[in-house]
Design an enzyme around this catalytic site. Structure first.
Site, mmCIF file in Angstrom:
data_model
loop_
_atom_site.group_PDB
_atom_site.id
_atom_site.type_symbol
_atom_site.label_atom_id
_atom_site.label_comp_id
_atom_site.label_asym_id
_atom_site.label_seq_id
_atom_site.Cartn_x
_atom_site.Cartn_y
_atom_site.Cartn_z
ATOM 1 N N LYS B 866 0.842 -1.188 0.000
ATOM 2 C CA LYS B 866 0.000 0.000 0.000
ATOM 3 C C LYS B 866 0.882 1.245 0.000
ATOM 4 O O LYS B 866 2.083 1.176 0.255
ATOM 5 C CB LYS B 866 -0.849 0.036 1.278
ATOM 6 C CG LYS B 866 -1.692 -1.193 1.501
ATOM 7 C CD LYS B 866 -2.268 -1.153 2.901
ATOM 8 C CE LYS B 866 -3.005 -2.459 3.171
ATOM 9 N NZ LYS B 866 -3.547 -2.519 4.507
ATOM 10 N N GLU B 870 1.651 9.782 2.914
ATOM 11 C CA GLU B 870 0.840 10.714 3.700
ATOM 12 C C GLU B 870 0.583 10.195 5.110
ATOM 13 O O GLU B 870 0.451 10.973 6.045
ATOM 14 C CB GLU B 870 -0.525 10.945 3.049
ATOM 15 C CG GLU B 870 -0.605 10.687 1.581
ATOM 16 C CD GLU B 870 -0.394 11.930 0.747
ATOM 17 O OE1 GLU B 870 0.228 11.797 -0.313
ATOM 18 O OE2 GLU B 870 -0.829 13.005 1.135
#
Lengths: 280, 924
Positions: B866, B870
């Site tokens: 993934k 952020e």
């Protein structure tokens, strides 16, 4: 555009007598003030004058040459009356700034947040100035007259900072900022103390920076604290009740005025205790 | 008389990296400029021109100094050493090259020269320094990427024996693009212009809001000797740009009216010497100030900045699920509060820079960017050219964090070079960069969260107002993304979130690591603490109880059957949390004026665009000589895309990383891998790389007619394919080539599967969410309000760590930015436009960070991976805020929690009630 690098004070004065010139020392304030521009004025670089660098005692006075770098002050083997000044030297910007920034540059830039000023005020330092009419010595407190303003006249240069020898004096310096390095003070306190044999304050000097246009000695508080035992109830009470009337802090991007006053009380007590305990 | 008048002599002579050089240039010029532009030492970086960042650190007679505040004339006869020389010839420098590579201590690499030069000076005196000595020695160099911890590790580890790590997916190999960064040969935006390039500078508004008129520009141009003066009248295409379709609203040059301080009105172009000497304040433009609004609450009372956006409302976002209003009234406990954050500056150490040149009917722009293809299309519109007439050649990027997605310096040099048919360059000054680039949106958030008596979240209501500045930039993205994320990674069956982006007369707020999610977490996570405390539950346990799990619906109704890893993150923290609770109790039992506190927070972030197509394409080929070439278009801005994408591709193809030759993201030769934002590159471009590697492998296997498990290896002119049945050799020159470049070529794209959101925000906004939980341990000085961080522990579910060391680097860098957000950062237009008034954390402000990497896999990610970029900073600031409250009892709802605000909060609760422990009470 002229760039001069004199090797003696006489040559520097001679050069400056003939023309309006910008003085350059460590460059730490000179270049930032230019921003994206370039200077078209003549520049007189004082860092080539060997006699203006170094720390020495002569008789009852210490002489710190105007071009002495903060790194030299930081690393010098000095008596404990200078510990506060050396702690301040460690807090000047960063190692890069300490390696070039000079003691006289710090004074002549006359920033309210100049790290060097409070410890030098607490040391009762004088400023030695050379000019076309000879040399004069004035107290540091009279030398800095306002934000970015000093007593230095056109054609003059600072040649040294003079500090009276005080072997019994011990000192400390505390700087409060919003981050660890490269930080402009919210407030700072320098303290020099002399203790009686009974552990009371026989002599005390307290100077506060970044809380007024020019760093201030708190002479009335010094008076009130004299005779108290650091850490005692009397000592704490004298600090808690003091009006701090010498200080005129402002609200700015770093902190509020109210905060500065509150923090200064804490810093004063801590700085005196640190000086007494001789912590570095 | 021993006078030296350098103006009369021929240049300044000194020893540069062991050779004597004589540099012609004004002796009062900054040494940094002279070294870079006259002596070719482009390894000396310029970040601030004020001694604030240390990027330009060089050794003068062995001492580290900032070259930007040293005059060229001051080094006459001196010994000057820079990174290139030290890396090549100095024992400590060489040791640092190895250890910086091994520890991935360089991310973007722009601060690396300053760091390494400073470290050489330390290691010469102290070959085995303590951590404190390292911090003191490097305290003058700012880094925005790494969080400093890998740098500390590298310096303390310099000279230790090196073990080379190799491998594909899962291996902590050194960055494939690392060596140039640690040896001083990397080339950034300001490093690539040809010598004869003209220089451009932009004339900007000194006012927040003003009307303006030009004087006689022709006369000004003639009198100054400039080659060109540019204004809006010279823009051949449409004078506006932007990043969101329908929201392209920012002019390249303002037309008659400026809407923020720092907005461009004109540009001057001429020889470098001429332009650098120019007094830009003398440019013939007169401004007439107009009333301005800097805050959203004042925006409705000033004129609309944009037609069709009444009362300066740019757009709104909305998500609703269940019946929040009804259920909230039934909650046993309700926590509510108002929270705010200010503008946050990205603070990359490399200012925006570009150079452009015209090649016939095409324009070529070399620049530091996060989005080459978006830049290409934006410039084409401004210049009135077809997209393929613009070529973007990205340089290395010295940090981006979202702000280098938007066009900044590029259009100006592109237009000037187009009109003059000359090379033109520009580099922003630091104050120009800060005053005109995008920022993190300031937020004003009100939130209520209700729980039942057992500690289950029942409902949440969220209202967020975001100051989006004068132009849209990525504001619509923030307005859309926040309502989807404001629940945090928790089961919230009844939910409503409203957001609004409001225009003001400030620089545009755009993309910054998290797109508004860090701000919403700063409301939700403190309220979770309030609820846990009211319930008498452990704060970690409360979060674990409510954490989303596979099979649960998110607030948009999306259900993950795999990879919802937030509970795993909290589980991983449990032993650390127990230890920290005990440590804090022990520390606080001894009294004193400092109080220890610990805090925890969770976070989640959907990777990629919200419910919008955002494909990436990867191309790769095999030459007839047997070289594997990977056209990798995912901009590496320090985060490691070059390495991660190569590892994925190599694994898919079945070859070693070192056998792959990388071609970077040049829009003429490398397909669009989308923008580097929204934590999408590892996931989306990674998938394209995986597909491309697999496609190429399949072709090779088919040529050899072997099984899927065959080993393949490349050599000069052939490919050897070996499986159980035997060995096969594919002679490459004998094959019919796919094209003039490659014998075998493959090109694959990937676009994540998402679904649109309905009018209540229900749908499938992202294919993948990454999750994280972090805890902070700190001390608060009860008399000064200062906060000392002791440790951050960060648990991250990354699905699969393609390169665990890169994961740690991302986490540490994100945490450092979270520390800045929590404790010190706030941009105030016109007031903090330099790096000594705008503070970012230094090496002394980032405590040890422990990273716990969790790999729960993912349905869509390449090898289960993934995104991560952020996520790292989302929980940091709330964890710190929660720890502050745990320590001193006071909440600081309006960030940053500077010492004055912390002390005021402490004094306020002491005044209200000496025993108060919070403002929460059971709902009636």
């Amino acid at each position: 555009m002229q760039f001069h690098r004199p090797e003696t004070v006489e040559d520097a004065l001679h050069l400056m007598a003939g023309q309006p010139a910008k003085l350059l020392a460590g460059g730490t304030d000179f270049f930032p003030a230019l921003g994206g521009r370039r200077t078209s004025d003549a520049v007189v670089d004082l860092t080539g004058i060997a006699s203006l660098s170094g720390i020495a005692r002569s008789g009852s006075s210490w002489r710190i040459g105007a071009m002495t770098r903060w790194a030299q002050i930081r690393d010098a083997d000095l008596p404990r009356q200078f510990l506060g000044l050396q702690l301040a030297a460690r807090e000047v910007g960063s190692i890069q700034i300490q390696n070039t920034g000079t003691i006289a540059g710090n004074l002549c830039n006359a920033s309210p947040a100049a790290d060097g000023v409070p410890p030098l005020l607490a040391l009762d330092a004088d400023v030695e100035i050379a000019g076309p009419d000879g040399t004069r010595v004035i107290p540091l407190f009279d030398f800095i007259t306002g934000v970015r303003r000093t007593e230095l006249k056109p054609g003059e240069i600072v040649t040294a900072v003079l500090v009276p020898d005080a072997p019994a004096s011990r000192s400390a310096f505390l700087k409060l900022g919003a981050r660890r390095y490269l930080v402009i003070s919210i407030a700072m306190v320098a303290a020099n103390v002399v203790l009686s044999s009974g552990g009371a304050l026989d002599g005390i000097a307290i100077a506060v920076g970044a809380c007024s246009a020019v760093a201030q000695r708190l002479r009335k508080l010094e008076e009130n604290l004299t005779g108290t035992v650091p850490g005692s109830e009397d000592f704490q009470k004298a600090i808690a009740e003091y009006g701090l009337h010498e200080l005129t802090p402002i609200d700015d991007v770093r902190a509020s005025a109210d905060y500065r006053l509150a923090a200064v009380r804490t810093l004063i007590a801590r700085a005196v205790m640190q000086a007494v305990e001789g912590r570095g | 008389m021993a006078l030296t008048d350098y103006a009369l002599e021929s240049g300044t002579s000194f020893d540069l990296n062991g050779r004597t050089v004589t540099v012609d240039g004004p002796p009062s010029e900054r040494l940094s400029y002279a070294l870079r532009e006259r002596a070719g030492a482009r390894d000396v970086k310029v970040g601030c021109d004020a001694g604030d960042c240390g990027a330009c650190t060089v050794l003068i007679d062995g001492n580290p100094v900032c070259a930007c505040i040293t005059a060229l004339g001051q080094v006459e006869g001196a010994k000057v050493e820079t990174q290139v020389g030290l890396a090549a010839n100095d024992a400590a420098g060489k040791a640092l090259v190895d250890s910086f590579q091994r520890h991935q201590a360089a991310q973007c690499g722009i601060c690396t020269p300053g760091m390494m030069v400073s470290a050489v000076s330390l290691l010469r005196l102290r070959p085995q320094p303590s951590e404190e000595e390292v911090r003191d020695a490097l305290g003058g160099v700012l880094c925005r990427c790494t969080g400093y911890r890998k740098i500390i590790d590298a310096v303390m580890d310099a000279g230790k024996p090196v073990e080379t790590v190799e491998g594909g997916v899962g291996a902590s190999i050194p960055r494939v693009d690392g060596l140039p960064k640690v040896t001083g040969t990397e080339r950034f935006g300001d490093d690539v212009a040809p010598e004869d390039a003209l220089t451009l500078r932009v004339i900007r508004s000194p006012f927040h809001h003003a009307a303006f008129e030009f004087g006689d520009l022709e006369t000004y141009k003639a009198e100054t000797g400039l080659d060109l003066v540019l204004t809006a009248a010279d823009v051949p295409g449409k004078n506006c740009f932007g990043v969101i379709p329908g929201f392209e609203d920012q002019p390249m040059f303002a037309e008659g009216k400026v809407s923020f301080k720092g907005e461009a009105v004109a540009a001057v172009v001429g020889s470098t010497e001429l332009v650098n000497a120019l007094d830009l304040t003398a440019f013939p433009v007169t401004f007439k100030q107009l009333s301005h609004a800097l805050l959203p609450e004042d925006a409705a009372s000033v004129d609309d900045i944009h037609r069709n956006r009444a009362e300066n409302v740019m757009c709104r976002g909305f998500v609703k699920r269940g019946s929040p209003e009804t259920v909230m009234s039934e909650a046993a406990f309700v926590a509510e509060g108002s929270f705010s954050t200010g503008f946050i500056e990205h603070g990359y150490i490399e200012p925006e820079a570009a150079f452009a040149r015209r090649a016939g009917d095409r324009i070529e722009v070399h620049c530091c960017t996060q989005a080459p293809y978006m830049n290409r299309d934006g410039i084409a519109l401004l210049l009135g050219l077809p997209g393929d007439a613009v070529r973007i050649v990205p340089t290395a990027v010295g940090g981006g964090f979202g702000s280098k997605l938007d066009l900044t310096a590029q259009p100006y040099v592109a237009l000037a070079a187009w009109l003059l048919d000359r090379s033109v360059r520009i580099t922003y000054t630091r104050s120009e960069s800060i005053s005109s680039s995008t920022k993190r949106h300031p937020s004003q958030i009100t939130m209520r969260i209700g729980a039942d008596a057992d500690g289950n979240i029942l409902a949440a209501e969220f209202d967020g107002v975001f100051n989006t500045g004068a132009y849209a930039s990525w504001g619509p993205t923030v307005a859309n993304r926040v309502p989807i994320h404001a629940s945090g990674p928790y089961k919230t069956p009844n939910y409503v979130a409203r957001s609004a982006g409001i225009h003001t007369h400030t620089p545009p707020a755009g993309a910054f690591r998290g797109f508004g999610v860090p701000q919403s977490a700063l409301a939700q996570e403190p309220l979770y603490d309030d609820l846990a405390n009211a319930l008498g539950m452990d704060r970690l346990e409360f979060r674990r109880r409510n954490a989303l799990r596979n099979g649960d619906a998110t607030v948009t109704g999306q259900v993950f059957q795999k990879g919802m890893g937030i509970a795993d993150c909290f589980d991983a923290l449990v032993p650390h949390w127990q230890r920290a609770l005990e440590d804090a109790a022990k520390a606080n039992a001894s009294g004193g004026r400092t109080r220890r506190g610990i805090g925890i927070a969770g976070g989640w972030y959907g990777c990629g665009n919200t419910s919008m197509s955002n494909p990436s394409t990867i191309r790769a080929g095999v030459t007839s000589e047997g070289e594997i070439v990977l056209h990798q278009g995912a901009m590496d801005i320090g985060q490691g895309a070059n390495t991660v994408i190569t590892q994925i591709f190599a694994t898919a193809l079945g070859v070693s990383v070192s056998s792959i030759h990388l071609v970077g993201p040049d829009t003429d030769v490398t397909p669009d891998a989308g923008k580097t934002s929204a934590s999408r590159q590892t996931f989306i471009t990674g998938n394209a790389a995986r597909l491309c590697g697999e496609a190429l492998r399949e072709r090779i296997l088919r040529l050899a007619n072997v099984s899927a498990h065959a080993d393949i290896s490349f050599a000069d002119g052939w490919i050897d394919v070996v499986d159980a049945a035997g060995a096969h050799r594919i002679e490459l020159p004998s094959l019919e080539a796919d094209n003039g470049t490659y014998v075998l070529e493959a090109k694959e794209s990937y676009d994540p599967p998402t679904l649109p959101l309905d009018e209540n925000g229900q749908g499938v906004p992202y294919a993948v969410f990454g999750t994280t939980a972090q805890m902070a341990e700190l001390e608060v000085d009860m008399d000064l309000g200062t906060v000392k961080l002791l440790r951050i522990i960060a648990a991250h579910d990354v699905g699969k760590a393609i390169n665990p060391l890169l994961v740690e680097g991302q986490v540490q860098g994100g945490v450092a930015q979270g520390i800045g957000l929590a404790l010190m950062e706030e941009f105030l237009p016109g007031r903090t436009e330099n790096l000594h008034d705008y503070l970012i954390p230094t090496i002394g402000d980032v405590p040890p960070i422990e990273t716990l990497i969790l790999e729960t896999g993912d349905e869509h990610g390449p090898y289960g991976a993934k995104g991560l970029g952020e996520h790292c900073l989302i929980p940091t600031a709330p964890a710190i805020l929660n720890a502050i409250k745990d320590a001193c009892g006071a909440r600081v709802p309006n960030l940053p929690a500077t010492p004055d605000k912390v002390l005021a909060a402490i004094r306020a609760i002491q005044a209200a009630s000496p025993t108060a422990d919070g403002e929460l009470s059971p709902a009636s």
